[in-house]
Design a protein around this motif. Structure first.
Motif, PDB file in Angstrom:
ATOM      1  N   GLY A  89       2.567  28.165 -10.870  1.00  0.00           N
ATOM      2  CA  GLY A  89       1.179  28.424 -11.236  1.00  0.00           C
ATOM      3  C   GLY A  89       0.902  29.852 -11.651  1.00  0.00           C
ATOM      4  N   HIS A  90       1.940  30.641 -11.860  1.00  0.00           N
ATOM      5  CA  HIS A  90       1.754  32.045 -12.252  1.00  0.00           C
ATOM      6  C   HIS A  90       1.191  32.114 -13.663  1.00  0.00           C
ATOM      7  CE1 HIS A  90       2.450  36.330 -12.421  1.00  0.00           C
ATOM      8  NE2 HIS A  90       3.205  36.187 -13.512  1.00  0.00           N
ATOM      9  N   THR A  91       0.148  32.921 -13.863  1.00  0.00           N
ATOM     10  CA  THR A  91      -0.516  33.051 -15.164  1.00  0.00           C
ATOM     11  C   THR A  91      -0.690  34.532 -15.488  1.00  0.00           C
ATOM     12  OG1 THR A  91      -1.744  30.994 -14.791  1.00  0.00           O
ATOM     13  CG2 THR A  91      -2.554  32.472 -16.521  1.00  0.00           C
ATOM     14  N   MET A  92      -0.257  34.935 -16.693  1.00  0.00           N
ATOM     15  CA  MET A  92      -0.442  36.313 -17.147  1.00  0.00           C
ATOM     16  C   MET A  92      -0.242  36.372 -18.651  1.00  0.00           C
ATOM     17  SD  MET A  92       3.063  38.252 -15.904  1.00  0.00           S
ATOM     18  CE  MET A  92       2.221  39.804 -16.068  1.00  0.00           C
ATOM     19  N   ASP A  93      -0.505  37.531 -19.225  1.00  0.00           N
ATOM     20  CA  ASP A  93      -0.354  37.714 -20.670  1.00  0.00           C
ATOM     21  C   ASP A  93       1.092  37.463 -21.083  1.00  0.00           C
ATOM     22  OD1 ASP A  93      -1.483  38.845 -23.310  1.00  0.00           O
ATOM     23  OD2 ASP A  93       0.304  40.071 -22.964  1.00  0.00           O
ATOM     24  N   ARG A  94       1.252  36.794 -22.198  1.00  0.00           N
ATOM     25  CA  ARG A  94       2.583  36.390 -22.671  1.00  0.00           C
ATOM     26  C   ARG A  94       3.493  37.596 -22.912  1.00  0.00           C
ATOM     27  NH1 ARG A  94       4.111  32.434 -27.201  1.00  0.00           N
ATOM     28  NH2 ARG A  94       6.007  33.319 -28.093  1.00  0.00           N
ATOM     29  N   ASP A  95       2.982  38.636 -23.576  1.00  0.00           N
ATOM     30  CA  ASP A  95       3.805  39.797 -23.919  1.00  0.00           C
ATOM     31  C   ASP A  95       4.165  40.616 -22.677  1.00  0.00           C
ATOM     32  OD1 ASP A  95       3.677  39.080 -26.588  1.00  0.00           O
ATOM     33  OD2 ASP A  95       1.885  40.283 -26.957  1.00  0.00           O
ATOM     34  N   GLU A  96       3.236  40.764 -21.744  1.00  0.00           N
ATOM     35  CA  GLU A  96       3.532  41.505 -20.518  1.00  0.00           C
ATOM     36  C   GLU A  96       4.556  40.756 -19.666  1.00  0.00           C
ATOM     37  OE1 GLU A  96       1.198  43.535 -16.698  1.00  0.00           O
ATOM     38  OE2 GLU A  96       0.078  42.526 -18.298  1.00  0.00           O
ATOM     39  N   ASN A  97       4.461  39.432 -19.668  1.00  0.00           N
ATOM     40  CA  ASN A  97       5.450  38.617 -18.952  1.00  0.00           C
ATOM     41  C   ASN A  97       6.843  38.813 -19.552  1.00  0.00           C
ATOM     42  OD1 ASN A  97       6.188  36.177 -17.143  1.00  0.00           O
ATOM     43  ND2 ASN A  97       6.771  35.478 -19.191  1.00  0.00           N
ATOM     44  N   ALA A  98       6.904  38.869 -20.888  1.00  0.00           N
ATOM     45  CA  ALA A  98       8.189  39.086 -21.560  1.00  0.00           C
ATOM     46  C   ALA A  98       8.745  40.473 -21.242  1.00  0.00           C
ATOM     47  CB  ALA A  98       8.024  38.916 -23.062  1.00  0.00           C
ATOM     48  N   ALA A  99       7.869  41.493 -21.176  1.00  0.00           N
ATOM     49  CA  ALA A  99       8.316  42.850 -20.870  1.00  0.00           C
ATOM     50  C   ALA A  99       8.897  42.935 -19.461  1.00  0.00           C
ATOM     51  CB  ALA A  99       7.155  43.827 -21.033  1.00  0.00           C
ATOM     52  N   ILE A 100       8.270  42.237 -18.506  1.00  0.00           N
ATOM     53  CA  ILE A 100       8.794  42.232 -17.127  1.00  0.00           C
ATOM     54  C   ILE A 100      10.148  41.540 -17.075  1.00  0.00           C
ATOM     55  CG2 ILE A 100       8.370  41.381 -14.797  1.00  0.00           C
ATOM     56  CD1 ILE A 100       5.388  41.714 -15.326  1.00  0.00           C
ATOM     57  N   ASN A 101      10.300  40.455 -17.827  1.00  0.00           N
ATOM     58  CA  ASN A 101      11.596  39.761 -17.871  1.00  0.00           C
ATOM     59  C   ASN A 101      12.680  40.633 -18.491  1.00  0.00           C
ATOM     60  OD1 ASN A 101      10.717  37.335 -16.667  1.00  0.00           O
ATOM     61  ND2 ASN A 101       9.937  36.570 -18.625  1.00  0.00           N
ATOM     62  N   LEU A 102      12.312  41.443 -19.483  1.00  0.00           N
ATOM     63  CA  LEU A 102      13.279  42.364 -20.074  1.00  0.00           C
ATOM     64  C   LEU A 102      13.705  43.427 -19.058  1.00  0.00           C
ATOM     65  CD1 LEU A 102      11.726  42.898 -23.628  1.00  0.00           C
ATOM     66  CD2 LEU A 102      13.824  41.676 -23.091  1.00  0.00           C
ATOM     67  N   LYS A 103      12.762  43.889 -18.273  1.00  0.00           N
ATOM     68  CA  LYS A 103      13.090  44.882 -17.246  1.00  0.00           C
ATOM     69  C   LYS A 103      14.062  44.299 -16.221  1.00  0.00           C
ATOM     70  CE  LYS A 103      10.977  47.239 -13.309  1.00  0.00           C
ATOM     71  NZ  LYS A 103       9.713  47.466 -12.557  1.00  0.00           N
ATOM     72  N   ASN A 104      13.884  43.021 -15.862  1.00  0.00           N
ATOM     73  CA  ASN A 104      14.725  42.389 -14.830  1.00  0.00           C
ATOM     74  C   ASN A 104      15.971  41.738 -15.377  1.00  0.00           C
ATOM     75  OD1 ASN A 104      12.712  43.096 -12.973  1.00  0.00           O
ATOM     76  ND2 ASN A 104      11.610  41.160 -13.274  1.00  0.00           N
ATOM     77  N   ALA A 105      16.271  41.922 -16.696  1.00  0.00           N
ATOM     78  CA  ALA A 105      17.436  41.275 -17.293  1.00  0.00           C
ATOM     79  C   ALA A 105      18.727  41.781 -16.659  1.00  0.00           C
ATOM     80  CB  ALA A 105      17.437  41.538 -18.800  1.00  0.00           C
ATOM     81  N   LYS A 106      19.658  40.872 -16.442  1.00  0.00           N
ATOM     82  CA  LYS A 106      20.946  41.223 -15.817  1.00  0.00           C
ATOM     83  C   LYS A 106      22.062  41.412 -16.836  1.00  0.00           C
ATOM     84  CE  LYS A 106      19.089  40.880 -11.759  1.00  0.00           C
ATOM     85  NZ  LYS A 106      18.785  42.111 -10.995  1.00  0.00           N
ATOM     86  N   GLU A 107      21.960  40.731 -17.976  1.00  0.00           N
ATOM     87  CA  GLU A 107      22.976  40.843 -19.017  1.00  0.00           C
ATOM     88  C   GLU A 107      22.398  41.618 -20.183  1.00  0.00           C
ATOM     89  OE1 GLU A 107      24.423  37.044 -20.102  1.00  0.00           O
ATOM     90  OE2 GLU A 107      25.175  36.539 -18.100  1.00  0.00           O
ATOM     91  N   TYR A 108      23.035  42.734 -20.548  1.00  0.00           N
ATOM     92  CA  TYR A 108      22.513  43.589 -21.593  1.00  0.00           C
ATOM     93  C   TYR A 108      23.655  44.458 -22.132  1.00  0.00           C
ATOM     94  CZ  TYR A 108      22.341  46.495 -17.382  1.00  0.00           C
ATOM     95  OH  TYR A 108      22.670  47.135 -16.205  1.00  0.00           O
ATOM     96  N   THR A 109      23.342  45.119 -23.229  1.00  0.00           N
ATOM     97  CA  THR A 109      24.252  46.078 -23.848  1.00  0.00           C
ATOM     98  C   THR A 109      23.662  47.468 -23.738  1.00  0.00           C
ATOM     99  OG1 THR A 109      24.967  44.402 -25.449  1.00  0.00           O
ATOM    100  CG2 THR A 109      25.500  46.686 -25.954  1.00  0.00           C
ATOM    101  N   ILE A 110      24.439  48.426 -23.308  1.00  0.00           N
ATOM    102  CA  ILE A 110      23.974  49.802 -23.128  1.00  0.00           C
ATOM    103  C   ILE A 110      24.146  50.547 -24.464  1.00  0.00           C
ATOM    104  CG2 ILE A 110      24.284  51.968 -21.893  1.00  0.00           C
ATOM    105  CD1 ILE A 110      25.283  50.358 -19.508  1.00  0.00           C
ATOM    106  N   LEU A 111      23.050  51.091 -24.993  1.00  0.00           N
ATOM    107  CA  LEU A 111      23.069  51.803 -26.274  1.00  0.00           C
ATOM    108  C   LEU A 111      23.253  53.304 -26.108  1.00  0.00           C
ATOM    109  CD1 LEU A 111      20.184  49.936 -28.158  1.00  0.00           C
ATOM    110  CD2 LEU A 111      22.626  49.429 -28.159  1.00  0.00           C
ATOM    111  N   THR A 112      22.869  53.847 -24.930  1.00  0.00           N
ATOM    112  CA  THR A 112      23.023  55.296 -24.732  1.00  0.00           C
ATOM    113  C   THR A 112      23.865  55.544 -23.478  1.00  0.00           C
ATOM    114  OG1 THR A 112      20.955  55.349 -23.450  1.00  0.00           O
ATOM    115  CG2 THR A 112      20.830  55.820 -25.804  1.00  0.00           C
TER     116      THR A 112
END
Length: 391
Positions: free
Chosen positions: A368-391
């Motif tokens: 039942g969690h409800t929030m703005d679509r873009d802010e939800n996506a930003a939080i998921n990006l912050k918590n991502a476990k698989e990523y590529t390091i650019l710097t």
């Protein structure tokens, strides 16, 4: 090395000298491409930059003596730029080199440091080889007494800019970073939304940008009508009033200059806004920043969204953010194309099967969690476990 770019003021003599230098550089760049095209058709071989420089000194400069009236280093740099363009083409990194046009103003004059008295920097001026002392518009922007290795001078919409490389031995202390990171979701409705709640609007939807684009459209239509009119004159071969024709060509050049100024102004406004977004994003000194890798080429295939996507300049934003992160010691992360940042629930991690673009509010059917679509996506990006390091 540290780079500086600023506007300069030139005298009429310096403007003439620079215009001839840029003209010769453009001529040699195009001549190198044309020479290789002819050589490939006849002998199926290509000519390198050093060999073409000898050809210029022994053949082209005899046919066109004005080639040697400008700096030899600027001429050679233009030839080597064309040679690098061919090498990138052969490696598959870019398309076949294209001829440079005068109206595009994408040719720069390169001036290296030949003597100790060259490229001396003072508070309000800099000494450029072959041009002499040049006034700086931003006084004190370039540190006085800096050791400059080379510079390039360019022209855009009637203004002149200088870019210099300065040797910098002092290393700036990096700030103490926090233990938290942030995720940044970029898009079209809003330019960027961060995981800590900051929302940066799309500047291309602002009234100032829209008014400038309307003005740009009117100028483009006016220029198109002038070109059509001149083509008719050429076909009819009317030479009754030569003075009137000169005034008409003068009007066309003025129209081109107005177009160039509008393009530069729009580009500067968008670049300044991206710099503002980056400054605000790194203000909290996060330990890492996570972005999503976008398929911009695929997005550009949609004719309804292609202009909006191009105006956002997503790739330029990533390059600027990467440079800022390198300077501050922030780790820049990037997740893949297929990471479902918008479809994941930032509260329980449940993935939504389908999510249309019209759904701007994310609602999880599991918790039942409800929030703005873009802010939800930003939080998921912050918590991502698989990523590529650019710097």
């Amino acid at each position: 090395m540290k780079a500086y770019k600023t506007e300069i003021r030139l005298s009429p003599r310096q403007v003439d000298k620079l215009a001839r230098t840029i003209g010769v550089c453009r001529f040699l760049y195009n001549a190198f491409i044309s020479h290789n095209q002819d050589l490939y058709e006849k002998e199926a071989t290509f000519c390198g930059g050093m060999d073409f420089d000898k050809h210029v000194n022994h053949v082209l400069s005899v046919e066109h003596p004005w080639i040697k009236e400008v700096s030899s280093k600027a001429r050679k740099k233009a030839i080597m730029n064309a040679d690098n363009a061919f090498k990138r083409f052969f490696k598959g990194q870019s398309k076949f080199p294209r001829f440079k046009k005068k109206k595009d103003q994408d040719v720069k004059a390169y001036f290296p440091k030949n003597n100790k008295t060259d490229l001396v920097v003072e508070r309000h001026r800099i000494k450029v080889p072959t041009l002499g002392w040049v006034s700086l518009k931003e006084k004190g922007y370039i540190p006085a007494g800096s050791e400059v290795s080379s510079c390039t001078v360019e022209q855009k919409a009637g203004r002149f800019y200088i870019s210099i490389l300065v040797k910098s031995d002092a290393t700036e202390p990096k700030p103490n970073l926090s233990s938290e990171g942030i995720g940044i979701d970029v898009g079209l409705k809003s330019f960027a939304v961060t995981s800590d709640g900051k929302v940066f609007k799309n500047i291309n939807k602002s009234r100032r940008i829209k008014n400038l684009e309307k003005k740009l459209k009117r100028e483009q239509r006016s220029l198109s009508r002038k070109y059509d009119y001149y083509q008719k004159i050429k076909k009819m071969k009317k030479k009754e009033n030569p003075g009137e024709t000169e005034n008409q060509w003068k009007n066309l050049n003025q129209n081109i200059r107005r177009l160039q100024k509008l393009h530069v102004r729009l580009a500067n406004m968008r670049d300044a806004y991206q710099d503002y977004v980056i400054r605000e994003s790194v203000k909290t000194k996060p330990s890492f920043i996570t972005l999503e890798s976008l398929n911009v080429k695929g997005m550009m295939k949609n004719r309804h969204l292609s202009k909006a996507v191009a105006d956002q300049k997503f790739y330029q934003f990533k390059i600027k953010l990467k440079s800022k992160c390198l300077k501050l010691g922030i780790e820049l992360r990037e997740v893949g194309h297929f990471y479902p940042s918008s479809k994941l629930c930032s509260s329980c991690g449940e993935q939504k099967i389908s999510l249309s673009l019209s759904e701007r509010v994310f609602h999880c059917s599991s918790c039942g969690h409800t929030m703005d679509r873009d802010e939800n996506a930003a939080i998921n990006l912050k918590n991502a476990k698989e990523y590529t390091i650019l710097t």
